[in-house]
Scaffold this active site. Structure first.
Site, PDB file in Angstrom:
ATOM      1  N   GLU A 186      -9.588  60.342   0.901  1.00 51.52           N
ATOM      2  CA  GLU A 186      -8.205  60.830   0.949  1.00 51.52           C
ATOM      3  C   GLU A 186      -7.872  61.406   2.320  1.00 51.52           C
ATOM      4  OE1 GLU A 186      -5.978  62.261  -2.850  1.00 51.52           O
ATOM      5  OE2 GLU A 186      -6.832  64.028  -1.888  1.00 51.52           O
ATOM      6  N   GLU A 238      -7.306  58.531   4.577  1.00 52.97           N
ATOM      7  CA  GLU A 238      -6.010  57.921   4.246  1.00 52.97           C
ATOM      8  C   GLU A 238      -4.864  58.735   4.829  1.00 52.97           C
ATOM      9  OE1 GLU A 238      -3.395  56.481   0.333  1.00 52.97           O
ATOM     10  OE2 GLU A 238      -5.260  57.611   0.047  1.00 52.97           O
ATOM     11  N   CYS A 297      -5.599  63.121  -7.956  1.00 46.33           N
ATOM     12  CA  CYS A 297      -6.762  63.511  -8.776  1.00 46.33           C
ATOM     13  C   CYS A 297      -6.414  63.817 -10.222  1.00 46.33           C
ATOM     14  CB  CYS A 297      -7.439  64.746  -8.161  1.00 46.33           C
ATOM     15  SG  CYS A 297      -8.154  64.444  -6.540  1.00 46.33           S
ATOM     16  N   SER A 319      -1.428  58.901  -3.077  1.00 47.53           N
ATOM     17  CA  SER A 319      -2.677  58.418  -2.507  1.00 47.53           C
ATOM     18  C   SER A 319      -3.237  57.307  -3.380  1.00 47.53           C
ATOM     19  CB  SER A 319      -3.689  59.561  -2.417  1.00 47.53           C
ATOM     20  OG  SER A 319      -4.993  59.065  -2.181  1.00 47.53           O
ATOM     21  N   LYS A 342      -7.970  63.049 -19.080  1.00 45.11           N
ATOM     22  CA  LYS A 342      -9.070  62.230 -18.588  1.00 45.11           C
ATOM     23  C   LYS A 342      -9.496  61.189 -19.625  1.00 45.11           C
ATOM     24  CE  LYS A 342      -9.784  63.915 -14.453  1.00 45.11           C
ATOM     25  NZ  LYS A 342      -9.653  63.074 -13.239  1.00 45.11           N
ATOM     26  N   GLU A 380      -7.185  58.508 -18.924  1.00 48.21           N
ATOM     27  CA  GLU A 380      -7.538  57.904 -17.643  1.00 48.21           C
ATOM     28  C   GLU A 380      -8.749  56.986 -17.774  1.00 48.21           C
ATOM     29  OE1 GLU A 380      -7.878  59.619 -13.177  1.00 48.21           O
ATOM     30  OE2 GLU A 380      -9.443  60.322 -14.541  1.00 48.21           O
ATOM     31  N   GLU A 424      -6.769  49.744 -14.781  1.00 49.82           N
ATOM     32  CA  GLU A 424      -6.869  49.736 -13.317  1.00 49.82           C
ATOM     33  C   GLU A 424      -8.180  50.327 -12.810  1.00 49.82           C
ATOM     34  OE1 GLU A 424      -2.572  51.079 -14.386  1.00 49.82           O
ATOM     35  OE2 GLU A 424      -4.628  51.407 -15.103  1.00 49.82           O
ATOM     36  N   CYS A 471      -7.128  72.707 -12.868  1.00 55.25           N
ATOM     37  CA  CYS A 471      -8.048  72.267 -13.919  1.00 55.25           C
ATOM     38  C   CYS A 471      -8.715  73.421 -14.660  1.00 55.25           C
ATOM     39  CB  CYS A 471      -9.117  71.367 -13.325  1.00 55.25           C
ATOM     40  SG  CYS A 471      -8.455  69.934 -12.443  1.00 55.25           S
TER      41      CYS A 471
END
Length: 582
Positions: free
Chosen positions: A280, A283, A300, A320, A359, A362, A367, A506
């Site tokens: 990151e 990037e 994230c 990102s 999560k 996710e 993907e 988190c």
């Protein structure tokens, strides 16, 4: 500020004008029961548990919404109050699925505790129950109408704190329910899977979808090689499930307990967080130097990813392309680690332990895979891990501290602070500043992006003549404020923004240990848990991701360079628009 003097249970007290009876009582250690009340979020007096008697008044009043007045006399424990509270509680219980011994919230249920405190031992109003449906179609959240007590805490959190508003009250009287629009499943509306509804529900009407049995099955399968990776925030909260004080750091016991559960590899998502900073940060530098889309926004938080896909899809170019640390770790385990150790990736099961219910969503995304294999196979919450430890009869509190396994268990202080709001930002700036200055900068505690404030802004001179404008926001409603500002051009000169879907980051995720409303009135759980992460950061030998010897080795032996061809193949992805209602 003007002050008001009044009496409560015969005791004369003085408090600031505008203080509610409930607040005044708490300030003077007088306990008034509550159920629907959430400080600054849900103050509606709906459950009628906080009723008090005011001398001279005909009706009892809800203490959570009744402001004190000069000279009033309040009784919190009169016969009239006790009777009213008991009847109201019995009525709530009469419409509640009372499977307390098997409920996921047994011994951590505010309704159960209140029943015990008020001495309710039988229900004289048994009859038809209004709730019928258990909605378990979401990969993250199970909604059980049979246990809903209509406190509307989930509604208030989803609307006010998260800015999503997929839950609401429908119907009247006995037919009242809390549910998504058109009586749809929560899987079919614009839910971001954050789980804040779960951690703010007083009962078991909302819970994560359990994947515990899937983990047990994998561990018992001799053909499987089962790896585990816990997130940074887990070590700051898991101890609460075993009676340790809030904010106790249990990193060593976490590693030890996972090893005793039988995992073949005990690694750390912090390793993936260090990789994330390498990718990151590179990037960001590329966008700064080559006219890329700015501000760049971190990727994230899966709840935030679902939010932008659902509500701001036209702004996806700001995101990102990096996968989250969970998925970077999983992708590397199934490629580099498998290759290095001669393991067939198809036999590998990667389990993540996350403070986050999103999560779970996710981990199932199409993907996020390597050669057709999901980066992460199973994601469980901090709470689910605690249940597994208890089921295995492991004496968690008395476990000796152990380290994570070498290589993929090695990390820096920059990685561990990912669990607190502002942590990703601070970790990235530490590395970017070193790269731009070509030296090891010693002043690395970027206090301006720390703390639990919902929206933070900062300007940091990261190199002579180079100043970057940064912003940090946590909680869906705060994110939406910033996104609207970006849409209106107000953030056009900003370079980097960190978003976390859960308030405080988190550490306050939807999969963390549940804290009751009474404790939340006086303790900021976000700050207490974050302290553990910042302490671990300061104790680390290496505090910058690019200094991690294992990360250096990873790029030398396998990845090549950050944002190179192999990195893009394994560690980056793209996202697309999602419907608000299916």
């Amino acid at each position: 500020m003007n002050e008001v003097t009044f009496k409560i249970n015969g005791q004369e007290i003085t408090v600031p004008e505008g203080t509610t009876i409930l607040e005044a009582a708490k300030l003077h250690n007088i306990d008034i029961p509550t159920l629907c009340f959430l400080k600054d979020i849900n103050e509606i007096g709906a459950c009628r548990m906080c009723l008090v008697e005011i001398a001279g008044a005909r009706a009892l009043q809800a203490a959570c919404v009744y402001p004190v007045a000069p000279g009033i006399e309040v009784l919190t424990n009169s016969p009239k109050v006790r009777k009213a509270r008991r009847v109201n509680l019995e009525l709530i219980l009469s419409n509640h699925n009372r499977e307390c011994t098997t409920c996921v919230r047994s011994e951590n249920c505010e309704l159960q505790k209140l029943s015990k405190d008020l001495g309710v031992s039988n229900i004289p109003f048994e009859g038809e129950k209004s709730g019928q449906w258990i909605d378990d179609l979401s990969p993250s959240i199970v909604r059980d109408e049979t246990k809903c007590i209509l406190c509307k805490r989930c509604v208030a959190v989803c609307n006010k704190i998260q800015g999503i508003g997929v839950l609401g009250a429908v119907g009247r009287g006995f037919s009242s329910k809390v549910q998504p629009v058109f009586n749809k499943s929560i899987a079919d509306v614009g839910c971001i899977n954050c789980g804040q509804c779960i951690v703010n529900c007083p009962v078991g009407a909302l819970k994560e979808k359990s994947d515990i049995e899937r983990v047990w099955d994998a561990l018992a399968d001799p053909e499987k090689v089962v790896m585990v990776q816990p997130a940074p925030a887990v070590r700051a909260a898991l101890g609460e499930e075993f009676g340790l004080p809030m904010g106790t750091r249990v990193t060593g016991k976490l590693a030890a307990s996972l090893r005793r559960l039988g995992f073949d590899g005990v690694f750390d998502t912090d390793f993936g967080a260090d990789v994330t900073i390498m990718e990151e940060g590179t990037e960001l530098l590329d966008r700064l130097n080559n006219g890329g889309t700015l501000p760049m926004i971190t990727s994230c938080s899966p709840g935030w990813i679902k939010l932008i896909e659902t509500y701001y899809p036209e702004m996806l170019p700001h995101l990102s392309s990096c996968k989250s640390p969970q998925n970077m770790t999983g992708a590397l385990l199934k490629s580099h680690y498998a290759q290095m150790n001669g393991i067939d990736p198809e036999k590998m099961v990667v389990v993540s332990v996350m403070p986050c219910t999103a999560k779970k969503f996710e981990s199932q995304r199409e993907e996020l895979n390597v050669n057709g294999l999901q980066d992460v196979d199973i994601s469980i919450t901090t709470r689910e891990l605690a249940r597994m430890i208890k089921e295995a009869r492991i004496d968690f509190v008395n476990l000796p501290d152990e380290d994570f396994d070498p290589y993929y268990g090695e990390s820096t202080g920059a990685a561990v602070i990912f669990g607190a709001t502002g942590g990703v930002m601070e970790a990235a700036v530490r590395t970017v500043a070193d790269i731009l200055n070509n030296r090891d900068i010693q002043e690395i505690d970027y206090e301006m992006v720390r703390g639990v404030e919902g929206i933070k802004k900062a300007e940091v001179e990261i190199a002579p003549g180079t100043t970057v404008k940064l912003s940090v926001a946590s909680g869906g409603a705060n994110i939406r404020k910033v996104m609207e500002a970006i849409r209106n051009g107000e953030f056009s000169d900003y370079h980097f923004i960190e978003f976390m879907a859960c308030p405080g980051g988190c550490v306050n995720g939807g999969g963390q240990p549940i804290v009751d409303a009474k404790t939340r009135m006086s303790t900021d759980i976000r700050a207490e848990r974050a302290k553990a992460l910042y302490t671990e950061d300061s104790d680390k030998k290496y505090r910058k991701s690019h200094q991690n010897p294992s990360i250096i080795r990873l790029y030398e032996e396998f990845l090549g360079e950050p944002c190179g061809h192999k990195s893009h193949e394994l560690l980056h992805t793209t996202y697309s628009q999602k419907p608000k209602i299916k």
